[in-house]
Design a protein around this motif. Structure first.
Motif, mmCIF file in Angstrom:
data_model
loop_
_atom_site.group_PDB
_atom_site.id
_atom_site.type_symbol
_atom_site.label_atom_id
_atom_site.label_comp_id
_atom_site.label_asym_id
_atom_site.label_seq_id
_atom_site.Cartn_x
_atom_site.Cartn_y
_atom_site.Cartn_z
ATOM 1 N N LYS A 23 0.806 -1.268 -0.136
ATOM 2 C CA LYS A 23 -0.375 -0.003 -0.182
ATOM 3 C C LYS A 23 0.626 1.251 0.071
ATOM 4 N N ASN A 24 2.172 1.512 -1.330
ATOM 5 C CA ASN A 24 2.993 2.239 -1.224
ATOM 6 C C ASN A 24 2.295 3.155 -2.460
ATOM 7 N N VAL A 55 -0.592 7.661 -7.702
ATOM 8 C CA VAL A 55 -0.666 7.118 -7.732
ATOM 9 C C VAL A 55 -1.088 6.143 -7.044
ATOM 10 N N HIS A 56 -2.497 6.151 -6.347
ATOM 11 C CA HIS A 56 -2.458 5.337 -5.020
ATOM 12 C C HIS A 56 -2.490 3.836 -6.103
ATOM 13 N N PRO A 57 -1.741 3.124 -6.375
ATOM 14 C CA PRO A 57 -2.042 1.553 -6.860
ATOM 15 C C PRO A 57 -3.378 0.688 -6.153
ATOM 16 N N TYR A 58 -3.901 0.258 -6.932
ATOM 17 C CA TYR A 58 -5.409 -0.501 -6.118
ATOM 18 C C TYR A 58 -5.321 -2.080 -6.578
ATOM 19 N N LEU A 74 -2.847 -0.392 -14.791
ATOM 20 C CA LEU A 74 -2.748 -0.653 -13.306
ATOM 21 C C LEU A 74 -3.710 0.053 -13.036
ATOM 22 N N TYR A 75 -4.785 0.059 -11.868
ATOM 23 C CA TYR A 75 -5.748 0.993 -11.728
ATOM 24 C C TYR A 75 -5.374 1.563 -10.884
ATOM 25 N N GLY A 76 -5.743 2.799 -10.123
ATOM 26 C CA GLY A 76 -5.995 3.012 -9.019
ATOM 27 C C GLY A 76 -6.444 4.470 -8.630
ATOM 28 N N TYR A 77 -6.151 5.640 -7.725
ATOM 29 C CA TYR A 77 -6.633 6.836 -7.310
ATOM 30 C C TYR A 77 -5.678 7.790 -8.387
ATOM 31 N N CYS A 78 -5.700 8.600 -8.340
ATOM 32 C CA CYS A 78 -4.506 9.343 -9.411
ATOM 33 C C CYS A 78 -5.086 10.683 -8.706
ATOM 34 N N GLU A 79 -3.867 11.396 -7.694
ATOM 35 C CA GLU A 79 -3.262 12.469 -6.814
ATOM 36 C C GLU A 79 -4.255 14.005 -7.373
ATOM 37 N N LEU A 80 -3.405 13.884 -8.775
ATOM 38 C CA LEU A 80 -3.389 14.564 -9.874
ATOM 39 C C LEU A 80 -5.253 15.008 -10.911
ATOM 40 N N ARG A 81 -5.682 14.133 -10.803
ATOM 41 C CA ARG A 81 -7.736 13.741 -11.573
ATOM 42 C C ARG A 81 -8.512 13.393 -10.461
ATOM 43 N N LYS A 82 -7.627 13.191 -9.136
ATOM 44 C CA LYS A 82 -8.915 13.177 -8.163
ATOM 45 C C LYS A 82 -9.499 11.909 -8.228
ATOM 46 N N ASP A 140 5.775 7.106 1.830
ATOM 47 C CA ASP A 140 3.631 7.324 1.445
ATOM 48 C C ASP A 140 2.673 6.142 1.722
ATOM 49 N N LYS A 141 2.491 5.767 2.303
ATOM 50 C CA LYS A 141 0.802 4.709 2.559
ATOM 51 C C LYS A 141 0.086 5.438 2.186
ATOM 52 N N PHE A 142 -0.855 4.684 1.345
ATOM 53 C CA PHE A 142 -2.556 5.427 1.556
ATOM 54 C C PHE A 142 -3.689 3.901 1.593
ATOM 55 N N LYS A 143 -4.827 4.500 1.949
ATOM 56 C CA LYS A 143 -6.117 3.086 2.213
ATOM 57 C C LYS A 143 -6.990 3.272 0.708
ATOM 58 N N ILE A 144 -7.113 2.356 0.942
ATOM 59 C CA ILE A 144 -8.172 1.938 -1.119
ATOM 60 C C ILE A 144 -9.200 2.534 -0.114
ATOM 61 N N ASN A 145 -10.405 2.800 -1.403
ATOM 62 C CA ASN A 145 -10.946 3.373 -1.486
ATOM 63 C C ASN A 145 -12.468 1.731 -1.761
ATOM 64 N N SER A 146 -12.652 1.856 -0.671
ATOM 65 C CA SER A 146 -13.301 -0.161 -0.416
ATOM 66 C C SER A 146 -14.365 -0.561 -1.064
ATOM 67 N N GLU A 147 -15.069 1.379 -1.273
ATOM 68 C CA GLU A 147 -16.779 1.108 -2.191
ATOM 69 C C GLU A 147 -16.191 0.854 -3.931
ATOM 70 N N TYR A 148 -14.815 0.690 -4.459
ATOM 71 C CA TYR A 148 -15.371 1.037 -5.670
ATOM 72 C C TYR A 148 -14.899 -0.485 -6.027
ATOM 73 N N ASN A 149 -15.388 -0.852 -6.845
ATOM 74 C CA ASN A 149 -15.652 -2.271 -7.666
ATOM 75 C C ASN A 149 -15.179 -2.141 -9.181
ATOM 76 N N LEU A 150 -14.469 -2.941 -9.571
ATOM 77 C CA LEU A 150 -13.280 -2.400 -10.584
ATOM 78 C C LEU A 150 -14.329 -3.426 -11.621
ATOM 79 N N LYS A 151 -14.899 -3.947 -11.152
ATOM 80 C CA LYS A 151 -15.627 -5.405 -12.131
ATOM 81 C C LYS A 151 -16.616 -4.861 -12.789
ATOM 82 N N GLU A 152 -17.234 -4.154 -11.715
ATOM 83 C CA GLU A 152 -18.515 -3.903 -11.650
ATOM 84 C C GLU A 152 -18.905 -2.614 -12.521
#
Length: 317
Positions: free
Chosen positions: A147-148, A171-174, A185-193, A211-223
């Protein structure tokens, strides 16, 4: 490798090769012959007995070989493994060679297993591109597991025609997924928010940050992916097409969206309707059908295709 890993590797080697000299095993495992004997003792404590044969053609061999029935592997499952191996190998995927080695170890345990006549046609990838994906995947997975955050220099496609643009992003890599033979790679981009997708082959440089990050558990890639024509996650559009033969037959045979509807006009034409995302890829797909399709909805797509036709005409004139 650890002692346990080496012992298991020795066991798998003997499964495939039947009999091996101690020096040969030691060379492959990069240990001393004395350690090979230690692994033999470890395996025998676990109930895996290893015999030894003297002479020029001698060496270690398994006395109690692995039985596929013991773990209930069926003929159909073996066929599935063989087919999966062929799909990965012929598709030129990143770890194709390693998977082929793994599957062959299992398939070779059943000597009378017949080969499957099957081939998967896919767009082959240049070797240097495949090696680049492998290097990035190895490091990206470390960042995902720990979770880096990742710092990447990424060249995105510019659809305005101005050429590629490279930007540095945090990027927060999910996770990682495969789309049409390429890794993303999919994850949260700090530039695009927001959550974004990054194609491995467009990552020019990368750095694993402390730096560490926390995953947004509500995000469902498959969906998300299942609602898109491809992988673009933009606004929904109501798509309605009139498709003529032979493309009408090809479209009948595929599932482009979970909510798609096909209405027969006659034996040569259909109406195709669906509500889905991925406007750019939808446009590309529609244009690939040429004169065998007419856009009914949305009007925006119809107008844009008319503009593209005008541009194409100018090129050929």
């Amino acid at each position: 490798m650890s002692r346990v890993s080496n012992a298991l590797q020795m066991y798998m080697l003997l499964q495939v090769r039947n009999i091996m000299k101690i020096d040969e095993i030691a060379e492959i495992l990069e240990v001393t012959p004395r350690m090979v004997n230690e692994y033999k003792n470890d395996l025998e404590k676990a109930g895996i007995y290893i015999g030894s044969k003297r002479g020029r053609n001698g060496g270690y061999y398994l006395e109690n070989t692995f039985n596929l029935k013991a773990i209930s592997i069926t003929e159909e499952e073996l066929e599935a493994l063989k087919m999966a191996s062929e799909v990965i190998r012929s598709g030129n995927y990143t770890y194709a060679t390693e998977f082929e080695t793994l599957s062959s170890k299992v398939l070779n345990m059943k000597k009378d297993f017949e080969d499957i006549s099957y081939y998967n046609k896919n767009i082959l990838k240049p070797i240097e591109m495949k090696e680049k994906e492998k290097r990035i995947w190895t490091n990206v997975n470390k960042a995902i597991g720990g979770k880096n955050k990742l710092k990447i220099d990424y060249s995105s496609i510019d659809y305005t025609g101005d050429g590629p643009k490279s930007k540095t992003r945090i990027v927060h890599p999910y996770g990682v997924f495969d789309y049409e033979g390429s890794l993303y790679l999919y994850g949260y981009c700090e530039l695009r928010k927001e959550i974004r997708f990054f194609k491995f082959l467009r990552i020019n440089r990368y750095e694993i940050l402390k730096d560490k990050f926390k995953i947004n558990s509500e995000y469902n890639l498959k969906e998300i992916i299942n609602k898109s024509f491809g992988i673009f996650n933009d606004e929904f559009i109501n798509l309605k097409l009139k498709i003529y033969y032979p493309m009408s037959q090809i479209v009948r045979e595929k599932q482009y969206a979970m909510n798609q509807k096909i209405e027969e006009i006659d034996n040569k034409a259909i109406y195709f309707e669906a509500k889905l995302k991925g406007y750019k890829e939808i446009k590309s797909w529609v244009m690939s059908m040429g004169s065998l399709v007419e856009v009914i909805e949305p009007i925006k797509l119809r107008d844009e295709i008319l503009k593209e036709i005008s541009k194409i005409r100018k090129i050929y004139e």
